[in-house]
Each structure stands twice: as structure tokens, then as C-alpha cells.
Design a protein around this motif. Sequence first.
Motif, PDB file in Angstrom:
ATOM      1  N   GLN A  17       0.821  -1.193   0.000  1.00 20.40           N
ATOM      2  CA  GLN A  17       0.000   0.000   0.000  1.00 20.40           C
ATOM      3  C   GLN A  17       0.866   1.258   0.000  1.00 20.40           C
ATOM      4  N   HIS A  18       1.984   1.196   0.753  1.00 17.16           N
ATOM      5  CA  HIS A  18       2.856   2.361   0.803  1.00 17.16           C
ATOM      6  C   HIS A  18       3.501   2.608  -0.556  1.00 17.16           C
ATOM      7  N   ALA A  19       3.832   1.482  -1.250  1.00 22.22           N
ATOM      8  CA  ALA A  19       4.479   1.624  -2.557  1.00 22.22           C
ATOM      9  C   ALA A  19       3.534   2.203  -3.588  1.00 22.22           C
ATOM     10  N   ARG A  20       2.247   1.904  -3.467  1.00 23.08           N
ATOM     11  CA  ARG A  20       1.281   2.344  -4.459  1.00 23.08           C
ATOM     12  C   ARG A  20       0.913   3.821  -4.305  1.00 23.08           C
ATOM     13  N   ARG A  21       1.290   4.452  -3.168  1.00 22.40           N
ATOM     14  CA  ARG A  21       0.921   5.844  -2.971  1.00 22.40           C
ATOM     15  C   ARG A  21       1.674   6.761  -3.937  1.00 22.40           C
ATOM     16  N   ILE A  22       2.832   6.301  -4.423  1.00 21.55           N
ATOM     17  CA  ILE A  22       3.640   7.123  -5.304  1.00 21.55           C
ATOM     18  C   ILE A  22       3.403   6.682  -6.738  1.00 21.55           C
ATOM     19  N   SER A  23       2.907   7.585  -7.564  1.00 22.12           N
ATOM     20  CA  SER A  23       2.660   7.285  -8.970  1.00 22.12           C
ATOM     21  C   SER A  23       3.755   7.938  -9.790  1.00 22.12           C
ATOM     22  N   ARG A  24       4.827   7.180 -10.064  1.00 20.17           N
ATOM     23  CA  ARG A  24       5.976   7.746 -10.762  1.00 20.17           C
ATOM     24  C   ARG A  24       5.738   7.831 -12.261  1.00 20.17           C
ATOM     25  N   ALA A  25       4.901   6.960 -12.778  1.00 23.64           N
ATOM     26  CA  ALA A  25       4.671   6.930 -14.233  1.00 23.64           C
ATOM     27  C   ALA A  25       3.258   7.359 -14.583  1.00 23.64           C
ATOM     28  N   GLY A  26       2.637   8.157 -13.729  1.00 23.80           N
ATOM     29  CA  GLY A  26       1.269   8.609 -13.980  1.00 23.80           C
ATOM     30  C   GLY A  26       1.186   9.570 -15.152  1.00 23.80           C
ATOM     31  N   CYS A  27      -0.039   9.768 -15.636  1.00 25.54           N
ATOM     32  CA  CYS A  27      -0.232  10.644 -16.786  1.00 25.54           C
ATOM     33  C   CYS A  27      -0.077  12.107 -16.373  1.00 25.54           C
ATOM     34  N   MET A  28       0.140  12.968 -17.368  1.00 28.08           N
ATOM     35  CA  MET A  28       0.363  14.384 -17.096  1.00 28.08           C
ATOM     36  C   MET A  28      -0.883  15.063 -16.541  1.00 28.08           C
ATOM     37  N   VAL A  29      -2.066  14.589 -16.951  1.00 31.37           N
ATOM     38  CA  VAL A  29      -3.307  15.201 -16.485  1.00 31.37           C
ATOM     39  C   VAL A  29      -3.492  14.972 -14.989  1.00 31.37           C
ATOM     40  N   CYS A  30      -3.259  13.729 -14.542  1.00 28.55           N
ATOM     41  CA  CYS A  30      -3.411  13.428 -13.121  1.00 28.55           C
ATOM     42  C   CYS A  30      -2.375  14.172 -12.279  1.00 28.55           C
ATOM     43  N   LYS A  31      -1.172  14.346 -12.823  1.00 25.69           N
ATOM     44  CA  LYS A  31      -0.148  15.080 -12.086  1.00 25.69           C
ATOM     45  C   LYS A  31      -0.532  16.543 -11.920  1.00 25.69           C
ATOM     46  N   ILE A  48     -10.629   8.879 -18.385  1.00 23.41           N
ATOM     47  CA  ILE A  48     -11.841   8.366 -19.027  1.00 23.41           C
ATOM     48  C   ILE A  48     -13.073   8.874 -18.296  1.00 23.41           C
ATOM     49  N   LYS A  49     -13.010   8.865 -16.968  1.00 24.69           N
ATOM     50  CA  LYS A  49     -14.158   9.298 -16.167  1.00 24.69           C
ATOM     51  C   LYS A  49     -14.477  10.766 -16.413  1.00 24.69           C
ATOM     52  N   HIS A  50     -13.439  11.595 -16.594  1.00 27.76           N
ATOM     53  CA  HIS A  50     -13.641  13.037 -16.769  1.00 27.76           C
ATOM     54  C   HIS A  50     -13.568  13.462 -18.236  1.00 27.76           C
ATOM     55  N   SER A  51     -13.561  12.478 -19.158  1.00 32.00           N
ATOM     56  CA  SER A  51     -13.528  12.758 -20.603  1.00 32.00           C
ATOM     57  C   SER A  51     -12.356  13.664 -20.974  1.00 32.00           C
ATOM     58  N   ALA A  52     -11.202  13.397 -20.352  1.00 34.16           N
ATOM     59  CA  ALA A  52     -10.004  14.197 -20.610  1.00 34.16           C
ATOM     60  C   ALA A  52      -9.075  13.454 -21.560  1.00 34.16           C
ATOM     61  N   ALA A  53      -8.270  14.188 -22.293  1.00 33.87           N
ATOM     62  CA  ALA A  53      -7.298  13.593 -23.212  1.00 33.87           C
ATOM     63  C   ALA A  53      -6.080  13.160 -22.416  1.00 33.87           C
ATOM     64  N   CYS A  54      -5.969  11.873 -22.172  1.00 38.67           N
ATOM     65  CA  CYS A  54      -4.897  11.327 -21.331  1.00 38.67           C
ATOM     66  C   CYS A  54      -3.570  11.343 -22.096  1.00 38.67           C
ATOM     67  N   GLN A  55      -2.511  11.871 -21.439  1.00 38.58           N
ATOM     68  CA  GLN A  55      -1.193  11.924 -22.061  1.00 38.58           C
ATOM     69  C   GLN A  55      -0.145  11.492 -21.050  1.00 38.58           C
ATOM     70  N   TYR A  56       0.803  10.659 -21.520  1.00 35.62           N
ATOM     71  CA  TYR A  56       1.905  10.200 -20.674  1.00 35.62           C
ATOM     72  C   TYR A  56       3.212  10.824 -21.141  1.00 35.62           C
ATOM     73  N   LYS A  57       4.075  11.128 -20.216  1.00 33.46           N
ATOM     74  CA  LYS A  57       5.385  11.661 -20.552  1.00 33.46           C
ATOM     75  C   LYS A  57       6.271  10.539 -21.065  1.00 33.46           C
ATOM     76  N   LYS A  58       6.874  10.778 -22.214  1.00 33.71           N
ATOM     77  CA  LYS A  58       7.744   9.762 -22.810  1.00 33.71           C
ATOM     78  C   LYS A  58       9.058   9.680 -22.032  1.00 33.71           C
ATOM     79  N   THR A  59       9.360   8.449 -21.581  1.00 35.88           N
ATOM     80  CA  THR A  59      10.602   8.214 -20.845  1.00 35.88           C
ATOM     81  C   THR A  59      11.340   7.056 -21.470  1.00 35.88           C
ATOM     82  N   PRO A  60      12.673   7.046 -21.424  1.00 36.55           N
ATOM     83  CA  PRO A  60      13.446   5.915 -21.970  1.00 36.55           C
ATOM     84  C   PRO A  60      13.121   4.647 -21.227  1.00 36.55           C
TER      85      PRO A  60
END
Length: 402
Positions: A17-31, A48-60
Motif C-alpha cells: 500500500q505504501h508503494a502504491r501511494r507514489i505514482s511515478r509513471a502517472g499521466c500528465m493530467v493526473c499530475k 476516461i471518467k472526466h472525458s479528458a485527453a490522457c497523455q503520458y510523458k515519454k521516458t526511456p
Amino acid sequence: MSRPFRETSNEPSMILQHARRISRAGCMVCKRRKVKCGEEKPSCLNCIKHSAACQYKKTPPSSRRCSTPLNCPEVNRDYSLTNFSIATAVSLNKANCNQIPNFNLFDLEMLHTYSNLTHLSVSHKPAKRAMWKIKIPKIGFSYMFVMRGLLSLSALQLRHLCNEKDKKDIYAQKDIYAHYAERQYHTALQEAAGQLCKITSDNCSALLLFEIINHIHKFAQTGSFTKPEVEEPQDVSWLFTLRGLNTITFTSYNSLCAGPVAPMLRGGDDRENLWQQTGVKHLDDLRKAVSARTHDSNEAVVYDSTITELEKSFNSMDRAPSGKCEPSDLFLWIFGTPREFHSLLKAQRQEALVILGYGCVLFKKVDLFWWLEGWGMRLIAQVHGLLDAEHRPLIQWPMEQM
């Protein structure tokens, strides 16, 4: 004495549970919203719930950490399948790998409506219904104009089914469905236009399907009609401009017969086999009446061919079990008429209008389909208004069938 080390049952779960509190690879909208991201791909559940355009930051790939089992590559592959959405399905098709649409919950509701209800309103035959339920949406995952067409039909059907008793919200609900249907339909038209210039063995099935959806949409968007006397007579020749199917069928017939839409083409073969087994008395009377009033030999040939095609559809519908007539028999008459008949109808030639009056009976026979409801009454009223006093008695039989 030191207390012996005991492993409690809740310690591992607390670590996770403690590990899941940190979202390191979350989308830019949620951040930006400072909320926890579920990291679902291609769109997280929050977006999806808020009908937003979900975008993720590209990482190597090398910079990604595996802090929990959920972030491991092997587990991710299975976990993504549990969040399978339309956008995910479309992204798996090479044809759409660069154009992943932003579907929201309303789109999913329309797809759900199509899978459970709308696909039943195209045919009475189980084989065709199964095709529209399973095979056609699969084609839509590769050709977005097909998918948008299906979603548009679902919205139009929900608009048709809005409860008239709820007067407070009925118009608002209808407007929502109507605007959604129009937006999807016009977007699909633009997408399909680019494919029509080059019909191939790969896209011919999708284009044929979209032409059928296009015809259904033209009838469905008008809605039901119950009071024909309130309308002024209008041009009815537009019915015979719905001939796009002929071009696709003639150019790619062999490919279509070997593809997923083959059950659609078998109806035409059955219709040809039934022809001339028995005559239709009222059409024999129609043929004699039209022939006696036509003095131009070329027009006489056109009228005779049109009545022959009409007779084929009447024979096929008269043999339908328990009155379950197929819309395909109606449209095969429209598509099978000579091109010259459209010109004569547009010129409001009285004999052509009389023949169309008999064709209105075919519309009445398929009145059980929501998108064709009321069209028989509507068209016969238009024909009656365009005929002169001499020719109106000739459509007495079609008027009685209404």
C-alpha cells in the motif's frame, strides 16, 4: 529477553500500500490535478471518467523502475488486458496505430447499446444479426468511419426510444443523442471519403458497410411520421439516388463474397430464384395501366423494368415467415431500378409516381424496423399530393394497404 520476531499477516500488504501511494509513471493530467493515477494505458480511468485527453510523458525504457509487481513488464502485459477499452482495441490495429481516438464513457455507452440492441434492428435473420453483432464491430476497429457510423445509429435509436411520458427531460435527451449522432456521422463521412477514391479488396467490405449505415442514417434521422396530411408535396426522387452500393458491389463482388459481409449478398440471389414462380395480381394491373398511358417506347421499357424489380421484392416479402420481411428486399428494388427511372421521377412523370406509390407498400411491410417506421405513410402521402386527378385512382390499392 528480546521479543521473538513475528511476521504479521498485514505487514506485506502495508508495504504494498505504501508503494502504491507514489505514482511515478502517472499521466500528465493526473499530475496537474494532483491525484493518484492508475497508470492504465492508453488512457487512465481518471481521464476516461472526466472525458479528458490522457497523455503520458515519454521516458526511456531503461529509466523505468520496478518498485512493485504491478510495474514489471510481464505483469503489465496481462494487467492491461483487464482494462481493455475501445481505444486499446483500435490501437492494436496497424491501420490506426497513428490515430488513436479519444473515446469516453458516452462512446462506450453507445457501443454497449449497439451490442445489445441496435444490431437487432437491421435484419430478422439470425445469421445476419450475428454478423452485425460480432463481425461488423471488428471491422470498425480497423476502419474508424465504420465504428463511428455504428455509434451514430445507436444514438439515433436511443433518441427514437426516449420516453414521451417524461415531458420535462424528453427534448433535452433527444437533443443530446441527435447532436452526438450528427457529430459522429459527419466525422465518419469525412474519413470514408478518403477511401472511396480507391476501392480495394481490403477496404471494400468496410465501404459497403458504411454505405448501408449511410442509408439507415438518412431514414433514421428524420424520425417516425404519423400525420402525412400536414406536409406539402415534395420531391421524392432522392430515394433513387442511394446507389453507392451498386458501385462497390460491381467493382469488388468476388472480394465481398469471400469476406465477412457475404451473408448480405445471398439475399439478392434468393430474390432472383423466387422471381417468376408466381405473379402479383395488383402488379399485373399496374403494368397494364402504365403501358396504356405511356406513348414513348424508351419510357415504356424503363417502367417495365422497374415494375419487374418491384415484382421480385413483392415475391420475396410474401414468402417471409410470420411477416418478418427484410429491409434488404426493399432496397434491392431501389438499387435494381434503371437509372432513367430516377430522371422520370424527378420530372414528376405521373406514371413514375404511380409506380412509386406501389413501392410504398414495401416500406409498409418493413414498418417494424424503428428506422423505417412511418415511411410508407409518408411517401404515399407525397405521391398522392403530386398526382393529378386522372392518375390518383391508380394508387387506390397502395392506399388501402396503408
